[in-house]
Design a protein around this motif. Sequence first.
Motif, PDB file in Angstrom:
ATOM      1  N   TYR A 144      32.045  69.118  28.719  1.00 42.57           N
ATOM      2  CA  TYR A 144      31.297  68.071  28.222  1.00 42.57           C
ATOM      3  C   TYR A 144      31.778  66.765  28.370  1.00 42.57           C
ATOM      4  O   TYR A 144      31.205  65.712  28.731  1.00 42.57           O
ATOM      5  CB  TYR A 144      31.123  68.283  26.612  1.00 42.57           C
ATOM      6  N   SER A 145      32.930  66.574  28.121  1.00 38.47           N
ATOM      7  CA  SER A 145      33.768  65.206  28.635  1.00 38.47           C
ATOM      8  C   SER A 145      33.860  64.766  29.986  1.00 38.47           C
ATOM      9  O   SER A 145      33.663  63.485  30.202  1.00 38.47           O
ATOM     10  CB  SER A 145      35.127  65.383  27.840  1.00 38.47           C
ATOM     11  N   LYS A 146      34.015  65.692  30.693  1.00 40.96           N
ATOM     12  CA  LYS A 146      34.027  65.500  32.248  1.00 40.96           C
ATOM     13  C   LYS A 146      32.682  64.835  32.658  1.00 40.96           C
ATOM     14  O   LYS A 146      32.423  63.768  33.448  1.00 40.96           O
ATOM     15  CB  LYS A 146      34.419  66.303  32.909  1.00 40.96           C
ATOM     16  N   ILE A 147      31.628  65.319  32.276  1.00 42.67           N
ATOM     17  CA  ILE A 147      30.199  65.034  32.302  1.00 42.67           C
ATOM     18  C   ILE A 147      29.830  63.770  31.802  1.00 42.67           C
ATOM     19  O   ILE A 147      29.182  62.978  32.524  1.00 42.67           O
ATOM     20  CB  ILE A 147      29.189  66.304  32.583  1.00 42.67           C
ATOM     21  N   PHE A 148      29.879  63.901  30.550  1.00 38.50           N
ATOM     22  CA  PHE A 148      29.219  62.814  29.704  1.00 38.50           C
ATOM     23  C   PHE A 148      30.072  61.662  29.631  1.00 38.50           C
ATOM     24  O   PHE A 148      29.564  60.443  28.720  1.00 38.50           O
ATOM     25  CB  PHE A 148      28.716  63.383  28.655  1.00 38.50           C
ATOM     26  N   LEU A 149      31.375  61.810  29.581  1.00 33.86           N
ATOM     27  CA  LEU A 149      32.245  60.589  29.362  1.00 33.86           C
ATOM     28  C   LEU A 149      32.788  60.037  30.668  1.00 33.86           C
ATOM     29  O   LEU A 149      33.819  59.402  30.874  1.00 33.86           O
ATOM     30  CB  LEU A 149      33.197  60.890  28.540  1.00 33.86           C
ATOM     31  N   ASN A 150      32.138  60.301  31.818  1.00 31.45           N
ATOM     32  CA  ASN A 150      32.300  59.596  33.113  1.00 31.45           C
ATOM     33  C   ASN A 150      31.829  58.133  33.170  1.00 31.45           C
ATOM     34  O   ASN A 150      30.755  57.737  33.218  1.00 31.45           O
ATOM     35  CB  ASN A 150      31.708  60.359  34.199  1.00 31.45           C
ATOM     36  N   LYS A 151      32.994  57.260  33.310  1.00 28.49           N
ATOM     37  CA  LYS A 151      32.921  55.762  33.120  1.00 28.49           C
ATOM     38  C   LYS A 151      32.082  55.432  34.394  1.00 28.49           C
ATOM     39  O   LYS A 151      31.190  54.513  34.023  1.00 28.49           O
ATOM     40  CB  LYS A 151      34.255  55.252  33.053  1.00 28.49           C
ATOM     41  N   GLU A 152      32.588  55.841  35.465  1.00 23.32           N
ATOM     42  CA  GLU A 152      31.590  55.381  36.633  1.00 23.32           C
ATOM     43  C   GLU A 152      30.158  55.695  36.633  1.00 23.32           C
ATOM     44  O   GLU A 152      29.139  54.894  36.875  1.00 23.32           O
ATOM     45  CB  GLU A 152      32.328  55.929  37.920  1.00 23.32           C
ATOM     46  N   HIS A 153      29.994  56.876  36.243  1.00 22.79           N
ATOM     47  CA  HIS A 153      28.513  57.334  36.025  1.00 22.79           C
ATOM     48  C   HIS A 153      27.764  56.704  34.874  1.00 22.79           C
ATOM     49  O   HIS A 153      26.892  55.807  35.213  1.00 22.79           O
ATOM     50  CB  HIS A 153      28.420  58.832  35.857  1.00 22.79           C
ATOM     51  N   ASN A 154      28.325  56.562  33.735  1.00 25.37           N
ATOM     52  CA  ASN A 154      27.769  56.112  32.629  1.00 25.37           C
ATOM     53  C   ASN A 154      27.674  54.346  32.408  1.00 25.37           C
ATOM     54  O   ASN A 154      26.425  53.652  32.179  1.00 25.37           O
ATOM     55  CB  ASN A 154      28.356  56.272  31.366  1.00 25.37           C
ATOM     56  N   THR A 155      28.372  53.608  33.594  1.00 27.46           N
ATOM     57  CA  THR A 155      28.250  52.155  33.803  1.00 27.46           C
ATOM     58  C   THR A 155      27.011  52.093  34.667  1.00 27.46           C
ATOM     59  O   THR A 155      26.263  51.086  34.412  1.00 27.46           O
ATOM     60  CB  THR A 155      29.526  51.590  34.515  1.00 27.46           C
ATOM     61  N   ASN A 156      26.788  52.772  35.784  1.00 34.02           N
ATOM     62  CA  ASN A 156      25.842  52.792  36.799  1.00 34.02           C
ATOM     63  C   ASN A 156      24.359  53.483  36.339  1.00 34.02           C
ATOM     64  O   ASN A 156      23.330  52.872  36.833  1.00 34.02           O
ATOM     65  CB  ASN A 156      26.299  53.349  38.070  1.00 34.02           C
ATOM     66  N   THR A 157      24.524  54.385  35.465  1.00 32.52           N
ATOM     67  CA  THR A 157      23.262  55.226  35.245  1.00 32.52           C
ATOM     68  C   THR A 157      23.105  55.280  33.461  1.00 32.52           C
ATOM     69  O   THR A 157      23.949  55.804  33.002  1.00 32.52           O
ATOM     70  CB  THR A 157      23.066  56.619  35.730  1.00 32.52           C
ATOM     71  N   LEU A 158      21.920  54.853  32.975  1.00 31.96           N
ATOM     72  CA  LEU A 158      21.916  54.864  31.373  1.00 31.96           C
ATOM     73  C   LEU A 158      21.631  56.325  31.175  1.00 31.96           C
ATOM     74  O   LEU A 158      20.755  56.842  31.773  1.00 31.96           O
ATOM     75  CB  LEU A 158      20.956  53.878  30.880  1.00 31.96           C
ATOM     76  N   LEU A 159      22.573  56.862  30.179  1.00 26.63           N
ATOM     77  CA  LEU A 159      22.388  58.461  29.707  1.00 26.63           C
ATOM     78  C   LEU A 159      21.037  58.233  28.989  1.00 26.63           C
ATOM     79  O   LEU A 159      20.597  57.505  27.979  1.00 26.63           O
ATOM     80  CB  LEU A 159      23.411  58.699  28.846  1.00 26.63           C
ATOM     81  N   MET A 160      20.331  59.485  29.298  1.00 25.34           N
ATOM     82  CA  MET A 160      18.923  59.760  28.449  1.00 25.34           C
ATOM     83  C   MET A 160      18.878  61.247  28.220  1.00 25.34           C
ATOM     84  O   MET A 160      19.544  62.039  28.687  1.00 25.34           O
ATOM     85  CB  MET A 160      17.649  59.178  29.525  1.00 25.34           C
ATOM     86  N   ASP A 161      17.960  61.793  27.531  1.00 24.74           N
ATOM     87  CA  ASP A 161      17.485  63.056  27.165  1.00 24.74           C
ATOM     88  C   ASP A 161      17.326  64.014  28.360  1.00 24.74           C
ATOM     89  O   ASP A 161      17.587  65.110  28.375  1.00 24.74           O
ATOM     90  CB  ASP A 161      16.346  63.003  26.284  1.00 24.74           C
ATOM     91  N   ASP A 162      16.783  63.560  29.484  1.00 21.88           N
ATOM     92  CA  ASP A 162      16.611  64.080  30.521  1.00 21.88           C
ATOM     93  C   ASP A 162      18.010  64.794  31.256  1.00 21.88           C
ATOM     94  O   ASP A 162      17.757  65.671  32.077  1.00 21.88           O
ATOM     95  CB  ASP A 162      15.759  63.368  31.822  1.00 21.88           C
ATOM     96  N   CYS A 163      19.067  64.198  31.111  1.00 19.87           N
ATOM     97  CA  CYS A 163      20.555  64.449  31.647  1.00 19.87           C
ATOM     98  C   CYS A 163      20.652  65.670  31.131  1.00 19.87           C
ATOM     99  O   CYS A 163      21.401  66.685  31.763  1.00 19.87           O
ATOM    100  CB  CYS A 163      21.425  63.615  30.906  1.00 19.87           C
ATOM    101  N   LEU A 164      20.203  66.104  29.907  1.00 17.82           N
ATOM    102  CA  LEU A 164      20.482  67.438  29.177  1.00 17.82           C
ATOM    103  C   LEU A 164      19.652  68.631  29.763  1.00 17.82           C
ATOM    104  O   LEU A 164      20.039  69.668  29.825  1.00 17.82           O
ATOM    105  CB  LEU A 164      20.034  67.287  27.888  1.00 17.82           C
ATOM    106  N   ARG A 165      18.691  68.038  30.794  1.00 17.11           N
ATOM    107  CA  ARG A 165      17.835  69.256  31.234  1.00 17.11           C
ATOM    108  C   ARG A 165      18.661  70.209  32.288  1.00 17.11           C
ATOM    109  O   ARG A 165      18.512  71.535  32.314  1.00 17.11           O
ATOM    110  CB  ARG A 165      16.545  68.414  31.988  1.00 17.11           C
ATOM    111  N   CYS A 166      19.786  69.483  32.971  1.00 12.35           N
ATOM    112  CA  CYS A 166      20.422  70.316  33.926  1.00 12.35           C
ATOM    113  C   CYS A 166      21.863  70.365  33.207  1.00 12.35           C
ATOM    114  O   CYS A 166      22.701  71.570  33.618  1.00 12.35           O
ATOM    115  CB  CYS A 166      20.366  69.605  35.098  1.00 12.35           C
ATOM    116  N   HIS A 167      22.389  69.416  32.537  1.00  9.07           N
ATOM    117  CA  HIS A 167      23.784  69.282  32.480  1.00  9.07           C
ATOM    118  C   HIS A 167      24.122  69.558  30.879  1.00  9.07           C
ATOM    119  O   HIS A 167      25.429  69.953  30.805  1.00  9.07           O
ATOM    120  CB  HIS A 167      24.368  67.778  32.350  1.00  9.07           C
TER     121      HIS A 167
END
Length: 358
Positions: free
Chosen positions: A131-154
């Motif tokens: 969970y931490s590797k996917i959802f606490l990724n600084k580079e990704h979270n800065t460029n892309t806003l986390l949303m509920d649809d992220c949970l569909r795959c991750h």
Amino acid sequence: MIGRKVIRFRILAPVLVILFAVLFLPGASLYYRYSGGQSCTRCHEIWQPYRDWHESAHRNIACSECHGDVMTLDAGFHLKNLRQLVKHVRGQVPEQVRLKTDDVLKIEQRCAKCHREEYASWASGPHGASYSKIFLNKEHNTNTLLMDDCLRCHSMHFQGSIRDLITPVNRQGPWKLVDSTLADRPAMPCLTCHQMHRHGNPLDRPPAVKPDSAGPTEEIVRPSVALFDRREQEYVSLDRLPLPQVFEGARLVKISPDQRQALCYQCHAPSATGQVRSGDDRTPVGVHEGLSCFACHEKHAQTTRASCTTCHPQLSNCGINVETMDTTFKSLKSPHNVHTVKCIDCHTKGVPQKKKRT
């Protein structure tokens, strides 16, 4: 007088609890074992999972092996069952049983007891990410806003929304998990792509002597392979998953008929335009067009390096060692992206004409 009774009760209460456990729990455990799991079906909402299990590839494995029983030493397991019992007494009976996040993660650990090689490959690959590797990724979270649809795959089995998982939900951070105990737990456990109660035959032991060559009757995929649909909270079997149409401009790209890819495409899919390499699409074009994902990617580890030398040995006619090339799709500057490489990328002086057969 009253004080003495209280003291006696405090002394006798633990003794009675221990005596109850010694006498009752083994008897309940034996009852469960010799009833073949049917004791679980006394609650009507358990009947459907029990029937599915009875026809599944895991039908020779007792329910308790994956779900626990009265002899389980986990106190949380028994407290959860006690809460469920209270709900039944109050008439709050669910229409269908749903596994919670913690239940799924515990079952994933039990998968490793029998499927050791597959579990080790999955744990060392990208789909074993925490969970931490996917959802606490600084580079990704800065460029892309986390949303509920992220949970569909991750994180298909997470019970809740993205706000129940990550805080704050913005591009500034710093981000942290709402439940810190999930940090090192796998976000895509075995039950993401495997349905335990899927109809099928138990897996036979491999023969002592393996056949020299694969035949047309060789099993390619286990019946347990299925997609867990987060929205419907149901599994979709592999034969019901469609293969998409992918285009390169106006040209329809040739896709391998390997049905296993239908599972891959549920997450690694093109955008609504259907264009190759849009969204998270990895459909190969160029010299590798028409190859299945599994022609290069191992099933659980997704490693690909060995697949290059399978088709391109060092003693090939061109004499090029493909393992020295930058074949990764992550490098936009790579002239040898394995998903898009064309003949001209290596034959810069011109592609040799095919020799006519005589």
